[in-house]
Write a protein that holds these residues in place. Structure first.
Motif, PDB file in Angstrom:
ATOM      1  N   UNK A 108      -8.267  10.152  -1.927  1.00 23.08           N
ATOM      2  CA  UNK A 108      -9.593   9.610  -1.622  1.00 23.08           C
ATOM      3  C   UNK A 108     -10.324  10.445  -0.577  1.00 23.08           C
ATOM      4  N   UNK A 109      -9.556  11.064   0.327  1.00 29.11           N
ATOM      5  CA  UNK A 109     -10.160  11.909   1.370  1.00 29.11           C
ATOM      6  C   UNK A 109     -10.530  13.283   0.831  1.00 29.11           C
ATOM      7  N   UNK A 110     -10.253  13.523  -0.447  1.00 31.48           N
ATOM      8  CA  UNK A 110     -10.599  14.778  -1.116  1.00 31.48           C
ATOM      9  C   UNK A 110      -9.981  15.990  -0.414  1.00 31.48           C
ATOM     10  N   UNK A 111      -8.700  15.879  -0.115  1.00 29.92           N
ATOM     11  CA  UNK A 111      -8.014  17.011   0.495  1.00 29.92           C
ATOM     12  C   UNK A 111      -7.833  18.107  -0.550  1.00 29.92           C
ATOM     13  N   UNK A 112      -7.699  19.327  -0.085  1.00 33.23           N
ATOM     14  CA  UNK A 112      -7.466  20.454  -0.993  1.00 33.23           C
ATOM     15  C   UNK A 112      -6.006  20.584  -1.372  1.00 33.23           C
ATOM     16  N   UNK A 113      -5.111  20.073  -0.501  1.00 35.60           N
ATOM     17  CA  UNK A 113      -3.675  20.188  -0.764  1.00 35.60           C
ATOM     18  C   UNK A 113      -2.930  19.145   0.061  1.00 35.60           C
ATOM     19  N   UNK A 114      -1.842  18.624  -0.503  1.00 32.87           N
ATOM     20  CA  UNK A 114      -1.022  17.648   0.201  1.00 32.87           C
ATOM     21  C   UNK A 114       0.371  18.230   0.445  1.00 32.87           C
ATOM     22  N   UNK A 115       0.822  18.164   1.687  1.00 36.23           N
ATOM     23  CA  UNK A 115       2.191  18.524   2.036  1.00 36.23           C
ATOM     24  C   UNK A 115       2.966  17.225   2.172  1.00 36.23           C
ATOM     25  N   UNK A 116       3.879  16.985   1.253  1.00 32.44           N
ATOM     26  CA  UNK A 116       4.567  15.701   1.166  1.00 32.44           C
ATOM     27  C   UNK A 116       5.990  15.797   1.699  1.00 32.44           C
ATOM     28  N   UNK A 117       6.323  14.928   2.663  1.00 26.92           N
ATOM     29  CA  UNK A 117       7.671  14.840   3.221  1.00 26.92           C
ATOM     30  C   UNK A 117       8.134  13.404   3.040  1.00 26.92           C
ATOM     31  N   UNK A 118       8.850  13.167   1.945  1.00 24.33           N
ATOM     32  CA  UNK A 118       9.292  11.821   1.597  1.00 24.33           C
ATOM     33  C   UNK A 118      10.608  11.933   0.850  1.00 24.33           C
ATOM     34  N   UNK A 119      11.563  11.082   1.187  1.00 23.59           N
ATOM     35  CA  UNK A 119      12.923  11.221   0.663  1.00 23.59           C
ATOM     36  C   UNK A 119      13.172  10.448  -0.628  1.00 23.59           C
ATOM     37  N   UNK A 120      12.280   9.531  -1.005  1.00 18.22           N
ATOM     38  CA  UNK A 120      12.528   8.671  -2.162  1.00 18.22           C
ATOM     39  C   UNK A 120      12.074   9.363  -3.446  1.00 18.22           C
ATOM     40  N   UNK A 121      13.013   9.581  -4.372  1.00 14.53           N
ATOM     41  CA  UNK A 121      12.716  10.328  -5.589  1.00 14.53           C
ATOM     42  C   UNK A 121      11.718   9.598  -6.484  1.00 14.53           C
ATOM     43  N   UNK A 122      11.855   8.286  -6.627  1.00 13.00           N
ATOM     44  CA  UNK A 122      10.939   7.535  -7.488  1.00 13.00           C
ATOM     45  C   UNK A 122       9.513   7.579  -6.940  1.00 13.00           C
ATOM     46  N   UNK A 123       9.382   7.398  -5.641  1.00 14.33           N
ATOM     47  CA  UNK A 123       8.045   7.464  -5.032  1.00 14.33           C
ATOM     48  C   UNK A 123       7.455   8.858  -5.191  1.00 14.33           C
ATOM     49  N   UNK A 124       8.285   9.890  -5.044  1.00 11.95           N
ATOM     50  CA  UNK A 124       7.784  11.253  -5.183  1.00 11.95           C
ATOM     51  C   UNK A 124       7.307  11.531  -6.608  1.00 11.95           C
ATOM     52  N   UNK A 125       7.982  10.945  -7.590  1.00 11.81           N
ATOM     53  CA  UNK A 125       7.540  11.109  -8.979  1.00 11.81           C
ATOM     54  C   UNK A 125       6.161  10.475  -9.180  1.00 11.81           C
ATOM     55  N   UNK A 126       5.948   9.305  -8.584  1.00  8.46           N
ATOM     56  CA  UNK A 126       4.648   8.642  -8.709  1.00  8.46           C
ATOM     57  C   UNK A 126       3.564   9.411  -7.956  1.00  8.46           C
ATOM     58  N   UNK A 127       3.918   9.936  -6.787  1.00 10.94           N
ATOM     59  CA  UNK A 127       2.956  10.725  -6.010  1.00 10.94           C
ATOM     60  C   UNK A 127       2.544  11.967  -6.796  1.00 10.94           C
TER      61      UNK A 127
END
Length: 336
Positions: free
Chosen positions: A92-111
């Motif tokens: 929603x903030x219209x970022x150009x790129x997201x750096x994701x640090x999250x350990x949950x595989x299912x959540x990462x698949x949805x992200x």
């Protein structure tokens, strides 16, 4: 255009160039990059090390100062649902790129799915995000560095004596990081000492138990040279082995000076790794440099935004920190 206006325009352009100003190019644009951090809860440490989420964020804050980026920060707070919500907020903030640090595989698949729909690229920290380049440690390689240091020390110091080894740490941790470190330590030490036996002492995530566990173990192993590998800085500090200095050596496996200055200590504390501390039995600590992630990852992000194809995985450079190189890797003003 009137000749006078043309002349004024040329004079203005010449003056701008003389002052060092240049027209804005596409390559000079500023990018909006979001960091969704694993967990910034005070007191929570990351990856079985002594680093905190604040250390990770601070590294990006410092690294961004000299780069054409505007950073947006999110705290996943160790919650998969919150990580998904933060990714939606970044979209929603219209970022150009997201750096994701999250350990949950299912959540990462949805992200990853939501980012793909929004056509926003991503980089993953430590834990994989489908379709995104990954940056993080190589726990097995770091373990090998520690194991080799232990084996080399024993071979050079006690060439004709019986040597025993001990692993101390949160060995029951279900994540792959601990098991990879242990495997690396075992492989590394067996390069020099193929028949070395390694006992395991599980602290259950409570580093303060390390000293009592070791003391009990030593009652059954009297008269043997001992190599000790701890899986975190705090366990190493809590293992009070000074009385054993003449008979034992300690090496810290894949850990690094943590956010509370771990094995180096603060300005007024005893420094376990210090050129001036001749009484320490600590051999070294394998650096993870989590407090420098921003300096390593932001250049990768900018290369990705410039259209480059990154390797599927980029690993942290791990270094054995000893009294001989500690001030080069971490100058005193960094530690104190």
């Amino acid at each position: 255009m009137m000749p006078g206006r043309l002349l004024r325009r040329r004079l203005f352009l010449a003056g701008a160039l003389a002052c060092g100003l240049t027209p804005v190019r596409a390559a000079d644009r500023r990018f909006r990059i979001a960091l969704a951090n694993l967990d910034e809860t005070p007191g929570v440490t990351l990856e079985g090390l002594g680093f905190t989420g604040a250390d990770v964020r601070n590294s990006f804050e410092l690294a961004a100062r000299t780069r054409p980026v505007e950073m947006v920060y999110f705290d996943n707070a160790g919650d998969p649902a919150r990580a998904i919500a933060n990714a939606e907020a970044a979209i929603a903030a219209k970022v150009d790129l997201l750096i994701e640090y999250n350990a949950d595989a299912d959540a990462n698949a949805e992200i990853a799915r939501r980012l793909a729909v929004a056509a926003i690229p991503a980089l993953a920290l430590v834990d994989p995000l489908p379709g995104a380049p990954l940056y993080g440690p190589d726990n097995r390689a770091a373990g090998r560095i520690a194991g080799r240091a232990l084996g080399a020390f024993a071979r050079e110091t006690w060439p004709d004596e019986q040597v025993f080894g001990v692993l101390i740490g949160d060995l029951a941790d279900p994540g792959p990081a601990i098991s990879d470190r242990v495997q690396g330590i075992t492989e590394g030490v067996h390069e020099s000492l193929p028949s070395l036996s390694l006992a395991s002492l599980d602290t259950g995530g409570q580093s303060v138990r390390a000293d009592a566990l070791l003391a009990k173990f030593l009652q059954t192993q009297r008269g043997q040279r001992l190599l000790i590998a701890t899986l975190d800085d705090l366990a190493a500090v809590d293992v009070r082995v000074e009385p054993l200095a003449d008979d034992n050596a300690v090496a810290l496996p894949p850990v690094h000076f943590d956010g509370i200055l771990g094995v180096h200590g603060g300005a007024s504390e005893k420094k376990e790794i210090d050129p001036n501390n001749r009484g320490s039995v600590v051999l070294g600590s394998v650096a993870y440099y989590i407090d420098r992630y921003g300096h390593d990852v932001l250049p990768l992000a900018l290369r990705l935004l410039a259209g480059e194809t990154l390797p599927a995985r980029t690993v942290t450079q791990h270094t054995l920190i000893t009294a001989a190189n500690v001030f080069r890797e971490y100058p005193p003003f960094d530690m104190n």
